[in-house]
Design an enzyme around this catalytic site. Structure first.
Site, PDB file in Angstrom:
ATOM      1  N   ASN A 218       0.847  -1.189   0.000  1.00  0.00           N
ATOM      2  CA  ASN A 218       0.000   0.000   0.000  1.00  0.00           C
ATOM      3  C   ASN A 218       0.876   1.229   0.000  1.00  0.00           C
ATOM      4  O   ASN A 218       2.016   1.177   0.454  1.00  0.00           O
ATOM      5  CB  ASN A 218      -0.862   0.035   1.271  1.00  0.00           C
ATOM      6  N   ASP A 287      -4.889  -5.642   2.645  1.00  0.00           N
ATOM      7  CA  ASP A 287      -6.061  -6.472   2.957  1.00  0.00           C
ATOM      8  C   ASP A 287      -5.879  -7.907   2.470  1.00  0.00           C
ATOM      9  O   ASP A 287      -6.450  -8.827   3.028  1.00  0.00           O
ATOM     10  CB  ASP A 287      -7.312  -5.852   2.323  1.00  0.00           C
ATOM     11  N   LYS A 297      11.772 -16.616  -8.565  1.00  0.00           N
ATOM     12  CA  LYS A 297      11.260 -15.493  -9.355  1.00  0.00           C
ATOM     13  C   LYS A 297      10.386 -16.030 -10.497  1.00  0.00           C
ATOM     14  O   LYS A 297      10.800 -16.938 -11.235  1.00  0.00           O
ATOM     15  CB  LYS A 297      12.442 -14.698  -9.910  1.00  0.00           C
ATOM     16  N   ILE A 315      -5.834  -6.978  12.036  1.00  0.00           N
ATOM     17  CA  ILE A 315      -5.095  -6.920  13.313  1.00  0.00           C
ATOM     18  C   ILE A 315      -5.862  -6.077  14.334  1.00  0.00           C
ATOM     19  O   ILE A 315      -6.051  -6.470  15.486  1.00  0.00           O
ATOM     20  CB  ILE A 315      -3.684  -6.322  13.088  1.00  0.00           C
ATOM     21  N   PHE A 331      -7.516   4.016  12.230  1.00  0.00           N
ATOM     22  CA  PHE A 331      -7.404   5.082  11.242  1.00  0.00           C
ATOM     23  C   PHE A 331      -8.271   4.735  10.043  1.00  0.00           C
ATOM     24  O   PHE A 331      -8.391   3.567   9.684  1.00  0.00           O
ATOM     25  CB  PHE A 331      -5.948   5.271  10.798  1.00  0.00           C
ATOM     26  N   LYS A 349     -15.717  -2.314  14.095  1.00  0.00           N
ATOM     27  CA  LYS A 349     -14.584  -2.903  14.833  1.00  0.00           C
ATOM     28  C   LYS A 349     -14.692  -2.650  16.333  1.00  0.00           C
ATOM     29  O   LYS A 349     -13.796  -2.989  17.088  1.00  0.00           O
ATOM     30  CB  LYS A 349     -13.257  -2.347  14.286  1.00  0.00           C
TER      31      LYS A 349
HETATM   32  O1  C5P Z   1     -11.546  -0.715   6.989  1.00  0.00           O
HETATM   33  P1  C5P Z   1     -10.112  -0.881   7.231  1.00  0.00           P
HETATM   34  O2  C5P Z   1      -9.814  -2.303   7.591  1.00  0.00           O
HETATM   35  O3  C5P Z   1      -9.252  -0.389   6.141  1.00  0.00           O
HETATM   36  O4  C5P Z   1      -9.793  -0.009   8.567  1.00  0.00           O
HETATM   37  C1  C5P Z   1      -8.618   0.630   8.730  1.00  0.00           C
HETATM   38  C2  C5P Z   1      -8.073   0.431  10.131  1.00  0.00           C
HETATM   39  O5  C5P Z   1      -7.870  -0.946  10.395  1.00  0.00           O
HETATM   40  C3  C5P Z   1      -6.684   1.047  10.272  1.00  0.00           C
HETATM   41  O6  C5P Z   1      -6.558   1.497  11.595  1.00  0.00           O
HETATM   42  C4  C5P Z   1      -5.765  -0.123   9.954  1.00  0.00           C
HETATM   43  O7  C5P Z   1      -4.495   0.052  10.551  1.00  0.00           O
HETATM   44  C5  C5P Z   1      -6.505  -1.293  10.552  1.00  0.00           C
HETATM   45  N1  C5P Z   1      -6.299  -2.566   9.829  1.00  0.00           N
HETATM   46  C6  C5P Z   1      -5.688  -3.644  10.457  1.00  0.00           C
HETATM   47  N2  C5P Z   1      -5.527  -4.831   9.811  1.00  0.00           N
HETATM   48  C7  C5P Z   1      -5.974  -4.992   8.545  1.00  0.00           C
HETATM   49  C8  C5P Z   1      -6.600  -3.910   7.887  1.00  0.00           C
HETATM   50  C9  C5P Z   1      -6.745  -2.715   8.558  1.00  0.00           C
HETATM   51  O8  C5P Z   1      -5.254  -3.503  11.601  1.00  0.00           O
HETATM   52  N3  C5P Z   1      -5.802  -6.141   7.951  1.00  0.00           N
END
Ligand code: C5P
Length: 402
Positions: A218, A287, A297, A315, A331, A349
């Site tokens: 990302n 994601d 490779k 997470i 965030f 969440k």
């Molecule tokens: O909706 P989204 O999952 O993108 O929400 C963003 C928030 O979730 C951010 O705080 C991001 O750090 C956290 N996040 C995470 N693990 C993921 C995806 C997002 O902790 N796999």
């Protein structure tokens, strides 16, 4: 960023080889917006002349207790009354000894003794000293006694560090680097609103390997997360920064754990969860990851190739669902409908707080425009440099936690 704007600092320079670093420290203090008056002892002037400090500070240098340039001839009173802090760097063994005894036989020791203290008139001009000396001098029982007395009297000791010394020996007694001293001074001016609290924070992107040389990731500079880690450390928290691949130095006082993938980030976060009371998830976690990274490779071939992606664990959602888990902050970087999406994430969440921003306002730059979403409603923060925004977020968290 002018983090010392409006502050008046007295920089004391005593006789030690580290005096050459005081010139760089002065430059950093000025760059941060401070007005700096340099007080140079006779010993200090053997190493660096007043000309250097005058040129860098843009102000006359003070050395003499009997300096006739001060109209009332009371430089020791005037300088200490105007100052927001006195920083002595380097502080020699002899200077520390004099200070511990309350001696006042030159301008610097006299103004240190004359500095306003809370116990006397409610206003405090803090005195911070950065010792610099040979390791044997630092470890000598006399210096140990002096240092203990100074701490008792409310003098703040910055360092010293351990390492190679100008004399060729290796040990404790090196002055902290100018950048470290500036950071410690800045931290000193911040309210300790998260003192004693362990805070875990994720920042930066994750990188999910496709093969040994390729991956998906990302876009994230890590700047907002690093600014928050710094603000939290300056507020007194014990900060663990779990960082994806970024090219930023770890803020002073922050323990950084480097990770690459989301799975590594998750493992590092959970390894730190035991005693954490705050978790801030700033990382732009991928994601999805390739279902199976290729060992070798992948060679170019004609036509399309297909990559199977599998979802990464969320997470933040996992931490937020821990029984007796930490206070969780998420965030939400959105390209539209900020309020709706950010508040939606907060509820989905089960987070007490979400920091929302529109991607065009924040990604990669040094400033940010954010809105905080909590159970009370939405709170737009004034736009500003990421460091200022980070301090405001930390203040909001501290208020919510009570
Ligand atoms: O909706 P989204 O999952 O993108 O929400 C963003 C928030 O979730 C951010 O705080 C991001 O750090 C956290 N996040 C995470 N693990 C993921 C995806 C997002 O902790 N796999």
């Amino acid at each position: 960023m002018n983090e010392l704007a409006g502050k008046h600092i007295v920089l004391g320079v005593t006789g030690g080889i580290a005096a050459y670093k005081a010139a760089e420290l002065l430059r950093l203090l000025k760059k941060a917006g401070a007005v700096v008056d340099v007080v140079l002892t006779q010993g200090g002037a053997h190493f660096v002349t007043a000309v250097t400090f005058q040129a860098l500070s843009g102000r006359p240098v003070w050395s003499d207790l009997w300096d006739a340039r001060m109209a009332d001839n009371m430089a020791h009173i005037d300088l200490s009354r105007q100052a927001d802090a006195i920083l002595v760097a380097p502080a020699s063994a002899d200077f520390l000894a004099k200070l511990a005894q309350g001696r006042a036989d030159d301008l610097l020791t006299t103004l240190c003794l004359a500095r306003p203290r809370k116990a006397v008139d409610g206003r405090e001009c803090p005195l911070l000293v950065a010792p610099a000396m040979n390791r044997q001098m630092w470890e000598h029982p006399a210096t140990r006694r002096n240092v203990a007395l100074l701490a008792q009297d409310g003098t703040v000791l910055l360092g010293p560090a351990c390492g190679e010394q100008a004399c060729g020996e290796v040990g404790e007694g090196r002055m902290l680097e100018p950048e470290e001293l500036l950071e410690d001074l800045l931290a000193y001016f911040q309210p300790r609103i998260l003192a004693g609290r362990k805070l875990v924070l994720t920042a930066g992107p994750t990188f999910e390997a496709i093969d040994p040389v390729r991956g998906i990731t990302n876009s994230s500079s890590g700047k907002m997360g690093y600014a928050l880690a710094r603000a939290a450390a300056q507020a007194g928290a014990e900060v663990v920064l779990v960082s994806g691949p970024v090219s930023l130095p770890a803020p002073r006082g922050v323990r950084r754990v480097d990770v690459t993938s989301a799975l590594e980030m998750r493992a590092a976060v959970f390894a730190e969860m035991m005693d954490a009371v705050i978790f801030i998830s700033v990382a732009a976690v991928a994601d999805y990851r390739p279902a199976a990274a290729s060992e070798h490779k992948i060679k170019k071939q004609g036509g399309d190739i297909t990559l199977t992606l599998t979802p990464n664990p969320d997470i933040l959602a996992e931490v937020a669902s821990l029984p007796n888990g930490p206070f969780c902050v998420g965030f939400a970087a959105e390209s539209r409908n900020l309020a709706e999406y950010a508040e939606g994430k907060r509820r989905a969440k089960r987070l007490p707080l979400v920091v929302g921003n529109l991607v065009q306002d924040g990604l990669g730059g040094d400033s940010n425009v954010v809105t905080l979403f909590d159970e009370v409603g939405s709170h737009p923060l004034p736009p500003g440099p990421k460091q200022e925004v980070a301090r405001a977020i930390v203040a909001h968290i501290a208020r919510m936690m009570g």
